[in-house]
Design an enzyme around this catalytic site. Structure first.
Site, short mmCIF file in Angstrom:
data_model
loop_
_atom_site.label_atom_id
_atom_site.label_comp_id
_atom_site.label_asym_id
_atom_site.label_seq_id
_atom_site.Cartn_x
_atom_site.Cartn_y
_atom_site.Cartn_z
N GLY A 158 11.07 58.73 8.65
CA GLY A 158 10.52 59.88 7.93
C GLY A 158 9.03 59.98 8.19
O GLY A 158 8.53 59.49 9.20
N ARG A 159 8.34 60.57 7.23
CA ARG A 159 6.90 60.83 7.42
C ARG A 159 6.11 59.56 7.72
O ARG A 159 5.31 59.50 8.65
CB ARG A 159 6.33 61.49 6.16
CG ARG A 159 6.76 62.91 5.96
CD ARG A 159 6.37 63.36 4.57
NE ARG A 159 7.17 62.66 3.58
CZ ARG A 159 7.96 63.24 2.69
NH1 ARG A 159 8.03 64.54 2.65
NH2 ARG A 159 8.66 62.54 1.83
N ILE A 160 6.34 58.51 6.90
CA ILE A 160 5.53 57.30 7.07
C ILE A 160 5.94 56.55 8.34
O ILE A 160 5.09 56.09 9.11
CB ILE A 160 5.61 56.40 5.81
CG1 ILE A 160 5.09 57.17 4.59
CG2 ILE A 160 4.80 55.12 6.00
CD1 ILE A 160 5.27 56.47 3.25
N ARG A 241 10.28 49.38 -0.20
CA ARG A 241 10.59 48.83 -1.51
C ARG A 241 11.16 47.43 -1.29
O ARG A 241 11.96 47.21 -0.37
CB ARG A 241 11.62 49.70 -2.25
CG ARG A 241 11.06 51.00 -2.80
CD ARG A 241 10.07 50.77 -3.95
NE ARG A 241 9.54 52.01 -4.52
CZ ARG A 241 8.39 52.58 -4.16
NH1 ARG A 241 7.62 52.03 -3.25
NH2 ARG A 241 7.99 53.70 -4.76
N GLU A 270 9.45 42.67 -8.06
CA GLU A 270 8.07 42.97 -8.35
C GLU A 270 7.81 43.06 -9.85
O GLU A 270 8.64 43.65 -10.54
CB GLU A 270 7.75 44.33 -7.69
CG GLU A 270 6.47 44.34 -6.94
CD GLU A 270 6.31 45.60 -6.10
OE1 GLU A 270 6.91 45.69 -5.03
OE2 GLU A 270 5.58 46.47 -6.56
N HIS A 288 1.45 45.27 -3.34
CA HIS A 288 1.82 46.70 -3.33
C HIS A 288 0.58 47.61 -3.24
O HIS A 288 0.35 48.45 -4.11
CB HIS A 288 2.67 47.05 -4.57
CG HIS A 288 3.57 48.23 -4.33
ND1 HIS A 288 4.81 48.37 -4.88
CD2 HIS A 288 3.40 49.35 -3.56
CE1 HIS A 288 5.37 49.50 -4.48
NE2 HIS A 288 4.52 50.12 -3.67
N GLY A 290 0.03 49.66 -0.62
CA GLY A 290 0.30 50.65 0.43
C GLY A 290 -0.57 51.89 0.39
O GLY A 290 -1.14 52.30 1.39
C1 DGY Z 1 4.82 55.06 -3.46
O1 DGY Z 1 4.13 56.06 -3.61
O2 DGY Z 1 6.05 55.09 -3.51
C2 DGY Z 1 4.12 53.80 -3.18
O3 DGY Z 1 4.95 52.72 -3.10
C3 DGY Z 1 3.02 53.61 -4.19
O4 DGY Z 1 1.91 53.27 -3.49
#
Ligand code: DGY
Length: 331
Positions: A158-160, A241, A270, A288, A290
């Site tokens: 996907g996007r990321i 995740r 987590e 976490h 990100g």
């Molecule tokens: C999200 O936006 O899902 C990230 O894990 C939070 O930084």
């Protein structure tokens, strides 16, 4: 009573989105940095017209009913929304939204930082110096894995995932991906990305970067068997995740040298981190982070607030997850 809509924000967010929200709403911001205890959440949500939630809060039928029938929207301050029972929101006629796009590049940067750090043993090197361990440059000292010109396997394109692939091109890497859907040529051709089954990708990639949503199908997508089939020189990166990877199996694989290293931003339970991971040198762990930059958290906050204001003002929230609720009301 002010007559203004009531909004609950479950954790402090950036200043600008907070200011914009306060201009038009009565806002309660829960201040506990460790998150909001469930019983307290169920109590203080009563009467809210909108809730800005974090990935740490479970949004389910119980919460929606505790809020009451006036609740219009749950705006998640995250792109991932596995904390939201979307079907329950839809059944209750509550809009749900997330914050996609604004964190894509930042999260890809984080994945890349973990990939480099794990491949080149940066955490281990840092710990060595901080422990004041005696050392001298040596030809066999702390050898890592090259990143450039290797093959990166992206799980979830996907996007990321695509943003990670764009970075990989700069390192002269070959990009392969596994995804439930075949991506169009407009996406794959500029990235020279080739589709593989997950099994093929696992055996072929030098680096595996995970970017799937957490769903019942992706829980433990990487277990003992998948880890065993990766190259012994491979590096696994997870910024999606935690439960997508079986953490206990990962500890065993890292311990046994079945893979070279891992870089983890997320954890199965987590905020707990498996004790075994903390004892190993061939894993880089961060809490976490990100999307944790000033600009991106500001953008996430602004988008979550815009989703709330749109819902309260009768406009379609820009990043709505359950269109059917909107259609049922306005279609
Ligand atoms: C999200 O936006 O899902 C990230 O894990 C939070 O930084």
């Amino acid at each position: 009573m002010s007559g203004r809509p009531r909004v609950l924000v479950t954790r402090p967010i950036m200043e600008e989105p907070t200011r914009v929200l306060r201009e038009r709403c009565d806002v309660t911001i829960h201040q506990n940095e460790f998150g909001i205890p469930r019983d307290e959440l169920l109590r203080i949500v009563a009467g809210a017209d909108a809730i800005v939630t974090m990935l740490t809060e479970r949004v389910d039928a119980e919460l929606l009913s505790a809020a009451g029938p006036q609740l219009r929207i749950v705006a998640n301050h995250a792109v991932g929304f596995d904390n939201i029972d979307l079907a329950a929101c839809t059944a209750a006629g509550v809009l749900a939204a997330n914050t996609p796009d604004v964190l894509t590049e930042t999260t890809a940067d984080t994945a890349w930082a973990l990939l480099m750090a794990a491949a080149r043993r940066l955490g281990e090197g840092e710990r060595l110096l901080r422990a004041r361990t005696p050392w001298t440059w040596g030809p066999l000292m702390m050898l890592g894995q090259d990143v450039h010109h290797k093959t990166i396997g992206i799980v979830g394109f996907g996007r990321i995932g695509q943003a990670v692939a764009r970075r990989a091109l700069g390192f002269g890497m070959r990009v392969i991906y596994a995804d439930a859907v075949e991506l169009p040529k407009e996406v794959t051709e500029p990235l020279h990305a080739e589709r593989r089954s997950l099994d093929e990708l696992i055996g072929e990639a030098d680096f595996v970067s995970i970017h799937t949503n957490l769903t019942p199908e992706t829980r433990h997508l990487f277990g003992a068997e998948e880890l065993r089939r990766m190259k012994r020189t491979a590096v696994l990166v997870n910024t999606s995740r935690g439960p997508v990877v079986d953490e206990a199996a990962l500890v065993e694989a890292l311990r046994a040298g079945e893979i070279f290293a891992a870089g983890l931003d997320v954890f199965e339970h987590e905020p707990e981190v498996h004790e075994g991971l903390l004892e190993l040198d061939n894993v880089v762990v961060i809490p976490h982070l990100g999307s944790a930059t000033v600009d991106t958290r500001n953008a996430m906050g602004m988008l979550a607030v815009e989703n709330v204001l749109a819902a309260l003002e009768g406009r379609r929230p820009p990043t709505l997850l359950n269109d059917e609720v909107w259609e049922a009301r306005n279609g």
